[in-house]
Design a protein around this motif. Structure first.
Motif, PDB file in Angstrom:
ATOM      1  N   LYS A   1      12.580  20.277  -0.209  1.00  0.00           N
ATOM      2  CA  LYS A   1      13.478  21.106  -1.465  1.00  0.00           C
ATOM      3  C   LYS A   1      14.329  20.126  -2.061  1.00  0.00           C
ATOM      4  N   LYS A   2      14.805  19.163  -1.596  1.00  0.00           N
ATOM      5  CA  LYS A   2      15.776  18.157  -2.208  1.00  0.00           C
ATOM      6  C   LYS A   2      15.410  16.932  -2.211  1.00  0.00           C
ATOM      7  N   ARG A   3      14.398  16.439  -1.796  1.00  0.00           N
ATOM      8  CA  ARG A   3      14.131  14.973  -1.769  1.00  0.00           C
ATOM      9  C   ARG A   3      12.600  14.655  -2.098  1.00  0.00           C
ATOM     10  N   ILE A   4      12.406  13.563  -2.607  1.00  0.00           N
ATOM     11  CA  ILE A   4      11.046  12.918  -2.763  1.00  0.00           C
ATOM     12  C   ILE A   4      11.173  11.611  -1.621  1.00  0.00           C
ATOM     13  N   TYR A   5       9.785  11.553  -1.022  1.00  0.00           N
ATOM     14  CA  TYR A   5       9.534  10.549   0.124  1.00  0.00           C
ATOM     15  C   TYR A   5       8.246   9.973  -0.368  1.00  0.00           C
ATOM     16  N   ILE A   6       8.356   8.514  -0.640  1.00  0.00           N
ATOM     17  CA  ILE A   6       7.238   7.555  -0.907  1.00  0.00           C
ATOM     18  C   ILE A   6       7.132   6.964   0.352  1.00  0.00           C
TER      19      ILE A   6
ATOM     20  N   LEU B   1       0.879  -1.169  -0.065  1.00  0.00           N
ATOM     21  CA  LEU B   1      -0.001   0.040   0.145  1.00  0.00           C
ATOM     22  C   LEU B   1       0.827   1.197  -0.139  1.00  0.00           C
ATOM     23  N   LEU B   2       0.552   2.204  -0.960  1.00  0.00           N
ATOM     24  CA  LEU B   2       1.171   3.705  -0.861  1.00  0.00           C
ATOM     25  C   LEU B   2       0.269   4.471  -0.098  1.00  0.00           C
ATOM     26  N   HIS B   3       0.874   4.940   1.084  1.00  0.00           N
ATOM     27  CA  HIS B   3       0.086   5.985   2.059  1.00  0.00           C
ATOM     28  C   HIS B   3       0.187   7.334   1.590  1.00  0.00           C
ATOM     29  N   GLU B   4       1.335   7.809   1.190  1.00  0.00           N
ATOM     30  CA  GLU B   4       1.334   8.971   0.824  1.00  0.00           C
ATOM     31  C   GLU B   4       2.536   9.595  -0.054  1.00  0.00           C
ATOM     32  N   VAL B   5       2.742  10.642  -0.836  1.00  0.00           N
ATOM     33  CA  VAL B   5       3.806  11.188  -1.210  1.00  0.00           C
ATOM     34  C   VAL B   5       4.259  12.235  -0.675  1.00  0.00           C
TER      35      VAL B   5
END
Length: 438
Positions: free
Chosen positions: A81-86, A73-77
């Motif tokens: 400024k520098k990173r993406i968090y999945i 399951l993907l909870h949220e994204v």
């Protein structure tokens, strides 16, 4: 002694549980609910440099579309400024691959249960127009109840990738599991190709080894295109009939999901999945996290905390929340990560690992309680890269985690056997008992 913790939004980041070429996966805790999650972290500049943005957007879009009990399951994204968090569901028991490596072949009933759950997930993905394109035991996780969860949609295809001829044309996947029509490079139906991979997985679960396995890639592809393999003696005739229908090199003659669901071998003990679909799935937030607007960005907050391992990290390492397993079962189960405990001082443990790694062909880079070991020689999947980290559980007891960061898993197994032998004087409790897929 203390260390810095990072908090992103409502999540406190813990230890690293996995690494890829463009990402790290960290165990984390939702400080509001106490829920454990896994967070995949990617550097924006790195994604731009390697032209990975479109692929990551596709992966996120796919996971938002797939809400199924047998899919991670993907909870949220989120983004800073520098990173993406999945933010993903934390799946406690690790990969199905590790179960096969440790246990060998599974009983037919157990293999059937996992195969049923795999078909449930794949059927749902296909109903939403999604082809996974990299199905293999390494991408199938097990939760604390023993349920299968499909993960890693990095190579998945959405309907808009289908060309005018109604087919996909991108060659991708893992060689041993890839369908003949992908190798032939004349276009393929993603759903039909996924089913071939499911057939290979079923064979591996029941046999403990691959149906198609050659050191030479061209020889491997020839066997795949002819479906040239043999069944072990212990396969039942009904299982062999089903696998033969799935591993048909002609995609037009290959069995369909609807036919599999009616198959007598498949239906034994079958339980259809129960879940409620989300009708409206919004994808607008995906563009937001990759945009330049600071309105929706989260902030990374550094907090100083004791280095002694806290409870939620202990739970993340335990099996089914049984802390006894942390110091027993896991000692003998060498996977993509393993760990041992020691009553020796931290500095001595790190020094011993450093001394042992050189003769085994590794360069060592040291940073505080962490070591990065880089193999000098090139293996089957490039050079082996290993990350080690030391945790203080209590002042008189340390835990050392040894994790594969890159390279081949079975080569990591061999390395760990040699390392544990070299460290026998400092390991408090360790048993090595490895069974490999051959």
């Amino acid at each position: 002694m203390s260390t810095q913790r990072t908090r992103v939004g409502k999540y406190e980041l813990g230890r690293t549980v996995g690494e890829g070429n463009f990402s790290k996966v960290k165990f984390a805790r939702n400080v509001e609910s106490g829920e454990s999650v896994a967070i995949k972290i990617m550097d924006k500049d790195t994604l731009l440099k390697h032209k990975m943005v479109k692929q990551i957007k596709r992966e996120i879009s796919t996971m938002k579309l797939i809400k199924h009990p047998n899919v991670v399951l993907l909870h949220e994204v989120m983004a800073s400024k520098k990173r993406i968090y999945i933010v993903l569901e934390f799946v406690m028991e690790g990969e199905l691959f590790d179960k096969i490596v440790h246990q060998g072949r599974l009983r037919e009933d157990e293999a059937r249960k996992y195969f049923q759950q795999l078909i449930n997930a794949v059927d749902y993905c296909h109903s939403r127009g999604v082809s996974h394109r990299d199905l293999k035991p390494e991408n199938l996780l097990l939760d604390s109840y023993g349920n299968l969860k499909v993960s890693d949609f990095g190579l998945s295809a959405l309907p808009q990738q289908v060309r005018e001829d109604g087919l996909l044309h991108t060659t991708c996947g893992t060689p041993n599991y890839v369908a003949p029509e992908i190798i032939n490079d004349k276009g393929y139906d993603g759903a039909t190709a996924d089913l071939w991979s499911c057939g290979v997985i079923l064979f591996v679960l029941m046999a403990g080894y691959l149906p198609f396995d050659e050191p030479n890639v061209m020889a491997l592809y020839k066997k795949i295109c002819k479906a040239d393999f043999r069944y072990p003696l212990w396969f039942s005739s009904s299982a062999k009939k089903l696998i033969s229908r799935i591993l048909d090199p002609n995609p037009k003659m290959r069995i369909t999901v609807s036919e599999i669901l009616k198959n007598e071998w498949f239906k034994k003990g079958y339980k259809p999945p129960k879940f409620q679909e989300d009708e409206d799935v919004g994808l607008d937030d995906i563009d937001v996290v990759f945009g330049d607007s600071e309105e929706h960005l989260v902030t990374e907050i550094k907090e100083t905390k004791p280095v002694i391992m806290n409870a939620f990290e202990l739970i993340s390492m335990s099996q089914s929340l049984n802390l006894g397993n942390l110091f027993e079962q896991h000692m003998g189960l060498v996977k993509r990560e393993t760990r041992f405990t020691s009553k020796h001082p931290a500095k001595e443990i790190i020094s011993k690992i450093e001394e042992a790694s050189g003769p085994l062909g590794f360069k060592v880079k040291k940073q505080n309680n962490k070591l990065k070991l880089q193999g000098v020689n090139t293996g089957r999947k490039g050079s082996l890269s290993i990350a080690t980290e030391l945790f203080e559980v209590v002042p008189s007891l340390c835990m050392v985690e040894v994790r594969k960061a890159g390279g081949d898993t079975l080569e990591f197994h061999e390395f760990y056997k040699k390392l544990s032998s070299a460290l026998k004087d400092i390991v408090w409790k360790s048993k090595v008992n490895i069974r490999e897929i051959t």
